[in-house]
Motif scaffolding. Sequence first.
Motif, PDB file in Angstrom:
ATOM      1  N   TRP A   1      -0.327   8.781  -4.486  1.00 54.37           N
ATOM      2  CA  TRP A   1      -1.757   8.600  -4.319  1.00 54.37           C
ATOM      3  C   TRP A   1      -2.212   8.920  -2.906  1.00 54.37           C
ATOM      4  CZ3 TRP A   1      -2.551   3.174  -6.920  1.00 54.37           C
ATOM      5  CH2 TRP A   1      -2.474   3.317  -8.318  1.00 54.37           C
TER       6      TRP A   1
ATOM      7  N   ALA B   1      -6.752   1.437   4.449  1.00 53.30           N
ATOM      8  CA  ALA B   1      -5.716   2.272   3.831  1.00 53.30           C
ATOM      9  C   ALA B   1      -5.182   3.301   4.819  1.00 53.30           C
ATOM     10  CB  ALA B   1      -6.271   2.953   2.585  1.00 53.30           C
TER      11      ALA B   1
ATOM     12  N   ASP C   1       2.357   2.410  -3.371  1.00 48.86           N
ATOM     13  CA  ASP C   1       1.487   3.263  -4.201  1.00 48.86           C
ATOM     14  C   ASP C   1       1.612   4.718  -3.781  1.00 48.86           C
ATOM     15  OD1 ASP C   1       0.538   1.225  -5.796  1.00 48.86           O
ATOM     16  OD2 ASP C   1      -1.295   0.922  -4.625  1.00 48.86           O
ATOM     17  N   TYR C   2       1.683   4.946  -2.501  1.00 48.40           N
ATOM     18  CA  TYR C   2       1.842   6.313  -1.991  1.00 48.40           C
ATOM     19  C   TYR C   2       3.188   6.896  -2.448  1.00 48.40           C
ATOM     20  CZ  TYR C   2       3.064   9.898   1.447  1.00 48.40           C
ATOM     21  OH  TYR C   2       3.495  11.045   2.050  1.00 48.40           O
TER      22      TYR C   2
ATOM     23  N   GLN D   1      -8.241   2.769  -6.884  1.00 45.14           N
ATOM     24  CA  GLN D   1      -7.408   1.894  -7.706  1.00 45.14           C
ATOM     25  C   GLN D   1      -7.483   0.437  -7.252  1.00 45.14           C
ATOM     26  OE1 GLN D   1      -5.791   2.788 -10.474  1.00 45.14           O
ATOM     27  NE2 GLN D   1      -6.507   4.897 -10.236  1.00 45.14           N
ATOM     28  N   HIS D   2      -7.726   0.220  -5.976  1.00 46.37           N
ATOM     29  CA  HIS D   2      -7.803  -1.130  -5.396  1.00 46.37           C
ATOM     30  C   HIS D   2      -9.138  -1.262  -4.666  1.00 46.37           C
ATOM     31  CE1 HIS D   2      -3.565  -1.456  -6.367  1.00 46.37           C
ATOM     32  NE2 HIS D   2      -3.315  -0.377  -5.645  1.00 46.37           N
TER      33      HIS D   2
ATOM     34  N   MET E   1      -5.994   5.391  -3.550  1.00 47.86           N
ATOM     35  CA  MET E   1      -5.607   3.989  -3.382  1.00 47.86           C
ATOM     36  C   MET E   1      -6.849   3.098  -3.372  1.00 47.86           C
ATOM     37  SD  MET E   1      -2.659   4.002  -0.518  1.00 47.86           S
ATOM     38  CE  MET E   1      -1.716   5.479  -0.311  1.00 47.86           C
TER      39      MET E   1
ATOM     40  N   ILE F   1       0.842  -1.195   0.000  1.00 46.20           N
ATOM     41  CA  ILE F   1       0.000   0.000   0.000  1.00 46.20           C
ATOM     42  C   ILE F   1       0.877   1.244   0.000  1.00 46.20           C
ATOM     43  CG2 ILE F   1      -1.718   1.290   1.347  1.00 46.20           C
ATOM     44  CD1 ILE F   1      -2.679  -1.544   2.339  1.00 46.20           C
TER      45      ILE F   1
END
Length: 104
Positions: A40, A57, A34-35, A48-49, A45, A31
């Motif tokens: 994001w 999250a 992605d950040y 996207q997920h 996030m 996770i």
Amino acid sequence: MTPGVIYPHIEKAEGQPARLQRIPRVRVAQIVMDYLAYGWSVEEMCRQHPYLTLSEAHAAMVYYFDRQDEVDNEIRLEWEQAQQAKSQASPSPFFVRMKARGLL
């Protein structure tokens, strides 16, 4: 983990990476990547997920900011392992043929 600190939605077994309780195959580091890679927000996030809830999250990001060195080290080790595997892998037949034809 620091005694007395509880991270809802996160579980951390001794010697293992932190993971989501509901979906143990998803690591906090995934996770966080992605950040770090895309910048994001938590909301993005989750867009996207779709399997990821806002609370999961947020919990992952809180864990990261509290334990940044631990998670950054996990990401770094994973990156190094991937680079090592990549350097040891044989080139694909497609790559070999394209290079032989002067197309790469």
